[in-house]
Design a protein around this motif. Structure first.
Motif, PDB file in Angstrom:
ATOM      1  N   GLU A 282      40.663  24.974  23.718  1.00  0.00           N
ATOM      2  CA  GLU A 282      40.548  23.574  22.757  1.00  0.00           C
ATOM      3  C   GLU A 282      41.672  23.314  22.050  1.00  0.00           C
ATOM      4  O   GLU A 282      42.328  24.071  21.842  1.00  0.00           O
ATOM      5  CB  GLU A 282      39.396  23.649  22.021  1.00  0.00           C
ATOM      6  CG  GLU A 282      38.907  22.433  21.405  1.00  0.00           C
ATOM      7  CD  GLU A 282      39.323  22.158  19.951  1.00  0.00           C
ATOM      8  OE1 GLU A 282      39.179  20.837  19.469  1.00  0.00           O
ATOM      9  OE2 GLU A 282      39.877  22.956  19.530  1.00  0.00           O
ATOM     10  N   VAL A 283      41.939  22.155  21.766  1.00  0.00           N
ATOM     11  CA  VAL A 283      43.351  21.801  21.180  1.00  0.00           C
ATOM     12  C   VAL A 283      43.771  22.929  20.096  1.00  0.00           C
ATOM     13  O   VAL A 283      44.981  23.190  19.999  1.00  0.00           O
ATOM     14  CB  VAL A 283      43.474  20.237  20.929  1.00  0.00           C
ATOM     15  CG1 VAL A 283      44.521  19.995  19.832  1.00  0.00           C
ATOM     16  CG2 VAL A 283      43.359  19.494  21.912  1.00  0.00           C
ATOM     17  N   SER A 284      42.744  23.112  19.302  1.00  0.00           N
ATOM     18  CA  SER A 284      43.250  23.896  18.006  1.00  0.00           C
ATOM     19  C   SER A 284      42.651  25.311  18.099  1.00  0.00           C
ATOM     20  O   SER A 284      42.633  26.100  17.054  1.00  0.00           O
ATOM     21  CB  SER A 284      42.571  23.137  16.769  1.00  0.00           C
ATOM     22  OG  SER A 284      43.111  22.024  16.508  1.00  0.00           O
ATOM     23  N   ASN A 285      42.217  25.827  19.318  1.00  0.00           N
ATOM     24  CA  ASN A 285      41.760  27.258  19.303  1.00  0.00           C
ATOM     25  C   ASN A 285      42.297  27.905  20.795  1.00  0.00           C
ATOM     26  O   ASN A 285      42.332  27.383  21.810  1.00  0.00           O
ATOM     27  CB  ASN A 285      40.205  27.096  19.582  1.00  0.00           C
ATOM     28  CG  ASN A 285      39.332  26.600  18.175  1.00  0.00           C
ATOM     29  OD1 ASN A 285      39.062  27.325  17.243  1.00  0.00           O
ATOM     30  ND2 ASN A 285      39.413  25.372  17.974  1.00  0.00           N
ATOM     31  N   TRP A 286      42.339  29.212  20.624  1.00  0.00           N
ATOM     32  CA  TRP A 286      42.993  29.988  21.568  1.00  0.00           C
ATOM     33  C   TRP A 286      42.161  31.174  21.559  1.00  0.00           C
ATOM     34  O   TRP A 286      41.624  31.873  20.731  1.00  0.00           O
ATOM     35  CB  TRP A 286      44.439  30.271  21.352  1.00  0.00           C
ATOM     36  CG  TRP A 286      45.502  29.469  21.226  1.00  0.00           C
ATOM     37  CD1 TRP A 286      46.422  29.047  22.147  1.00  0.00           C
ATOM     38  CD2 TRP A 286      45.726  28.447  20.206  1.00  0.00           C
ATOM     39  NE1 TRP A 286      47.278  28.018  21.944  1.00  0.00           N
ATOM     40  CE2 TRP A 286      46.676  27.424  20.679  1.00  0.00           C
ATOM     41  CE3 TRP A 286      45.230  28.068  19.038  1.00  0.00           C
ATOM     42  CZ2 TRP A 286      47.434  26.571  19.804  1.00  0.00           C
ATOM     43  CZ3 TRP A 286      45.695  27.066  18.264  1.00  0.00           C
ATOM     44  CH2 TRP A 286      46.515  26.319  18.851  1.00  0.00           C
ATOM     45  N   ALA A 287      42.104  31.917  22.685  1.00  0.00           N
ATOM     46  CA  ALA A 287      41.078  33.150  22.956  1.00  0.00           C
ATOM     47  C   ALA A 287      41.834  34.021  23.833  1.00  0.00           C
ATOM     48  O   ALA A 287      42.721  33.539  24.915  1.00  0.00           O
ATOM     49  CB  ALA A 287      39.885  32.780  23.554  1.00  0.00           C
ATOM     50  N   ARG A 288      41.487  35.434  23.820  1.00  0.00           N
ATOM     51  CA  ARG A 288      42.122  36.483  24.824  1.00  0.00           C
ATOM     52  C   ARG A 288      41.494  36.277  26.078  1.00  0.00           C
ATOM     53  O   ARG A 288      42.176  36.572  27.107  1.00  0.00           O
ATOM     54  CB  ARG A 288      41.822  37.593  24.142  1.00  0.00           C
ATOM     55  CG  ARG A 288      42.918  38.669  24.792  1.00  0.00           C
ATOM     56  CD  ARG A 288      42.775  39.880  24.048  1.00  0.00           C
ATOM     57  NE  ARG A 288      43.435  39.708  22.659  1.00  0.00           N
ATOM     58  CZ  ARG A 288      44.767  39.814  22.279  1.00  0.00           C
ATOM     59  NH1 ARG A 288      45.526  39.587  23.326  1.00  0.00           N
ATOM     60  NH2 ARG A 288      45.328  39.472  21.142  1.00  0.00           N
ATOM     61  N   ARG A 365      40.309  22.690  27.386  1.00  0.00           N
ATOM     62  CA  ARG A 365      41.051  23.158  28.480  1.00  0.00           C
ATOM     63  C   ARG A 365      40.393  22.645  29.787  1.00  0.00           C
ATOM     64  O   ARG A 365      41.274  22.263  30.976  1.00  0.00           O
ATOM     65  CB  ARG A 365      41.332  24.552  28.577  1.00  0.00           C
ATOM     66  CG  ARG A 365      42.233  25.279  29.548  1.00  0.00           C
ATOM     67  CD  ARG A 365      42.313  26.542  29.463  1.00  0.00           C
ATOM     68  NE  ARG A 365      43.641  27.232  30.311  1.00  0.00           N
ATOM     69  CZ  ARG A 365      44.747  27.381  30.123  1.00  0.00           C
ATOM     70  NH1 ARG A 365      45.275  27.065  28.811  1.00  0.00           N
ATOM     71  NH2 ARG A 365      45.623  27.616  31.041  1.00  0.00           N
ATOM     72  N   ASP A 366      38.976  22.661  30.047  1.00  0.00           N
ATOM     73  CA  ASP A 366      38.471  22.334  31.065  1.00  0.00           C
ATOM     74  C   ASP A 366      38.735  20.679  31.528  1.00  0.00           C
ATOM     75  O   ASP A 366      38.281  20.505  32.398  1.00  0.00           O
ATOM     76  CB  ASP A 366      37.016  22.577  31.027  1.00  0.00           C
ATOM     77  CG  ASP A 366      36.905  24.208  31.131  1.00  0.00           C
ATOM     78  OD1 ASP A 366      37.808  24.940  31.524  1.00  0.00           O
ATOM     79  OD2 ASP A 366      35.803  24.763  30.628  1.00  0.00           O
ATOM     80  N   GLY A 367      38.870  20.063  30.524  1.00  0.00           N
ATOM     81  CA  GLY A 367      39.023  18.651  30.460  1.00  0.00           C
ATOM     82  C   GLY A 367      37.749  17.738  30.440  1.00  0.00           C
ATOM     83  O   GLY A 367      36.828  18.212  30.514  1.00  0.00           O
ATOM     84  N   LEU A 368      37.940  16.443  30.897  1.00  0.00           N
ATOM     85  CA  LEU A 368      37.152  15.416  31.013  1.00  0.00           C
ATOM     86  C   LEU A 368      36.702  14.866  32.341  1.00  0.00           C
ATOM     87  O   LEU A 368      37.783  14.515  32.947  1.00  0.00           O
ATOM     88  CB  LEU A 368      37.290  14.251  30.043  1.00  0.00           C
ATOM     89  CG  LEU A 368      36.399  13.015  30.134  1.00  0.00           C
ATOM     90  CD1 LEU A 368      35.172  13.259  29.200  1.00  0.00           C
ATOM     91  CD2 LEU A 368      37.268  11.779  29.296  1.00  0.00           C
ATOM     92  N   ALA A 369      35.830  14.932  32.894  1.00  0.00           N
ATOM     93  CA  ALA A 369      35.570  14.354  34.277  1.00  0.00           C
ATOM     94  C   ALA A 369      35.752  12.765  34.073  1.00  0.00           C
ATOM     95  O   ALA A 369      35.449  12.125  33.159  1.00  0.00           O
ATOM     96  CB  ALA A 369      33.954  14.428  34.628  1.00  0.00           C
ATOM     97  N   THR A 370      36.608  12.400  35.154  1.00  0.00           N
ATOM     98  CA  THR A 370      37.040  10.897  35.256  1.00  0.00           C
ATOM     99  C   THR A 370      35.975  10.068  35.448  1.00  0.00           C
ATOM    100  O   THR A 370      35.943   8.857  34.873  1.00  0.00           O
ATOM    101  CB  THR A 370      38.061  10.756  36.343  1.00  0.00           C
ATOM    102  OG1 THR A 370      37.364  11.091  37.384  1.00  0.00           O
ATOM    103  CG2 THR A 370      39.111  11.551  36.308  1.00  0.00           C
ATOM    104  N   ASP A 371      34.612  10.228  35.889  1.00  0.00           N
ATOM    105  CA  ASP A 371      33.622   9.267  36.005  1.00  0.00           C
ATOM    106  C   ASP A 371      33.021   9.053  34.750  1.00  0.00           C
ATOM    107  O   ASP A 371      32.238   8.127  34.644  1.00  0.00           O
ATOM    108  CB  ASP A 371      32.519   9.923  37.052  1.00  0.00           C
ATOM    109  CG  ASP A 371      31.819  11.110  36.679  1.00  0.00           C
ATOM    110  OD1 ASP A 371      32.241  11.777  35.559  1.00  0.00           O
ATOM    111  OD2 ASP A 371      31.325  11.776  37.353  1.00  0.00           O
ATOM    112  N   VAL A 372      33.342   9.976  33.860  1.00  0.00           N
ATOM    113  CA  VAL A 372      32.962   9.495  32.251  1.00  0.00           C
ATOM    114  C   VAL A 372      33.682   8.168  31.692  1.00  0.00           C
ATOM    115  O   VAL A 372      32.929   7.233  30.898  1.00  0.00           O
ATOM    116  CB  VAL A 372      33.198  10.614  31.212  1.00  0.00           C
ATOM    117  CG1 VAL A 372      32.536  10.002  29.786  1.00  0.00           C
ATOM    118  CG2 VAL A 372      32.074  11.708  31.870  1.00  0.00           C
ATOM    119  N   LEU A 373      34.751   7.986  32.210  1.00  0.00           N
ATOM    120  CA  LEU A 373      35.456   6.805  31.699  1.00  0.00           C
ATOM    121  C   LEU A 373      34.982   5.455  32.203  1.00  0.00           C
ATOM    122  O   LEU A 373      34.309   5.250  33.476  1.00  0.00           O
ATOM    123  CB  LEU A 373      36.963   6.978  32.120  1.00  0.00           C
ATOM    124  CG  LEU A 373      37.525   7.890  31.720  1.00  0.00           C
ATOM    125  CD1 LEU A 373      39.129   7.983  32.247  1.00  0.00           C
ATOM    126  CD2 LEU A 373      37.740   7.978  30.093  1.00  0.00           C
TER     127      LEU A 373
END
Length: 416
Positions: A282-288, A365-373
């Motif tokens: 996520e924009v402000s979060n990082w994980a191992r 990071r997994d993003g947004l499905a285009t069909d939501v737009l």
């Protein structure tokens, strides 16, 4: 998701019993279900903080009222958990995540925090492998506290590190010694919060504090990495209206954070964390790794359901969002009187829920499905790809590193 702000929005009235529309209950839990427990107590109010928190001095005489004091708060929280069970009915709804935020939850005893976890388990059942998190200030716990927290069911701990530089911490009104952070992380690992023991350790950082140089920020990032955390959150400082920091900025005593400086610091932390094996999710979060991601926050970002316990806490079930009364004394009075502590609510229509998906899922990071737009959003995609803000994928929209720096602008282009 941050704790509730000190100012609550307006909304429509909530029934005294807190009942929800049948439409909200029809699909509850289909995208996960969790509890957020807000603990509104702090030893010291930080100058930048706009969260709904109180020191003992601010609470004054009401700090001795049932539910408005640290000694009796767990009882009020448990009463709201039981209310949640009555409102949600007998539907099978095992809890995937529990998150204690604040304030400083670890100002309550591990036994009190554990009693709330136990009540959630008794009323709803905890899903197998449930994530149970508490935030903690580094100076609010010792090894034995962490051992007790692990024993009563906590699996994840998030330390508010913020910075490793003394003068930066002073501007933020943070009182802990930077050297306390590696000690607290070591204690957490000894207590069983390491991944090898089924646990997880996270550190929170803030960048952009007035007077913080790039070398200062580099020192903080490297100090965090030296602790070998499983997860790091790094947020840019926001000067919130009504805070002591905002008043200092208004008087000209401190400068506003600079956008170019914030961008440079984001790029630095992203580069250093990636080099150390932590990837952004996520924009402000990082994980191992995927197991180290904060599953509770993922519940928020992907449209799941949660019940928020405590003064000012927000909840969301089936497209209905509500928020509790703000002050601990008012909250305690509602609970003691058998009334819903909810202050107001809003019922989200389909368009509002679609807009929220764009706002939140695009940051992942997994993003947004285009069909939501809608048509406006789809028309904007090609230009955003050409500008290097989105990856060129036909099915999902994923922010590039540059796009993460300008995520709010990207969202504005995708929404009407």
């Amino acid at each position: 998701m941050p704790p509730p702000p000190s100012a609550l929005p307006s909304g429509e009235p909530v029934p005294e019993d807190g009942s929800l529309p049948e439409s909200a209950l029809a699909h509850v839990g289909e995208r996960g279900f969790g509890f957020y427990v807000h603990v509104p107590f702090c030893r010291v109010r930080c100058g930048y903080c706009d969260f709904n928190t109180y020191t003992a001095e601010e609470l004054g005489p009401v700090g001795g009222a049932p539910g408005a004091s640290r000694a009796t708060y767990a009882e009020a929280a448990i009463a709201e958990v039981r209310r949640a069970r009555r409102v949600l009915g007998d539907v099978d709804l095992p809890v995937d995540t529990v998150f204690f935020g604040g304030g400083t939850p670890t100002l309550l005893s591990p036994a009190d925090l554990g009693s709330v976890v136990a009540a959630i388990g008794a009323e709803f059942g905890l899903a197998e492998g449930a994530e149970v998190t508490t935030e903690a200030n580094p100076d609010s716990v010792a090894l034995w506290d962490l051992e007790e927290l692990r024993a009563v069911g906590f699996t994840r701990i998030s330390f508010g590190m913020q910075s490793a530089v003394d003068h930066v911490l002073r501007v933020l009104d943070r009182t802990h010694d930077p050297l306390r952070v590696p000690a607290a992380v070591d204690w957490a690992r000894q207590a069983g919060f390491a991944p090898s023991d089924g646990g997880s350790i996270s550190l929170d950082l803030i960048y952009g504090t007035p007077g913080e140089s790039i070398p200062d920020w580099e020192t903080s990032v490297e100090a965090a990495l030296a602790c070998r955390p499983d997860h790091v959150s790094a947020y840019s400082l926001i000067v919130e209206d009504g805070t002591a920091l905002a008043r200092q900025v208004k008087r000209g005593e401190l400068p506003m954070p600079d956008e170019d400086d914030l961008a440079d610091k984001y790029l630095l932390v992203d580069e250093r964390l990636r080099a150390a094996g932590l990837e952004w999710y996520e924009v402000s979060n990082w994980a191992r790794d995927e197991q180290s991601r904060c599953r509770h926050n993922m519940l928020y970002w992907t449209g799941g359901d949660w019940w928020g316990v405590g003064p000012g806490a927000h909840s969301h079930v089936g497209g209905v969002r509500w928020w509790n009364v703000k002050h601990p004394a008012a909250y305690a009075d509602r609970i003691a009187s058998g009334l819903s502590p909810a202050h107001a609510r809003e019922v989200l229509d389909d368009e509002s829920r679609r807009v929220e998906r764009v706002l939140l899922e695009l940051r992942l990071r997994d993003g947004l499905a285009t069909d939501v737009l809608d048509d406006t959003g789809r028309a904007a995609v090609a230009g955003l790809v050409e500008q290097g803000l989105l990856t060129d994928r036909p099915d999902r929209l994923v922010l590039t590193q540059r796009g993460r720096l300008l995520a709010d602008a990207v969202v504005r282009d995708l929404l009407p």
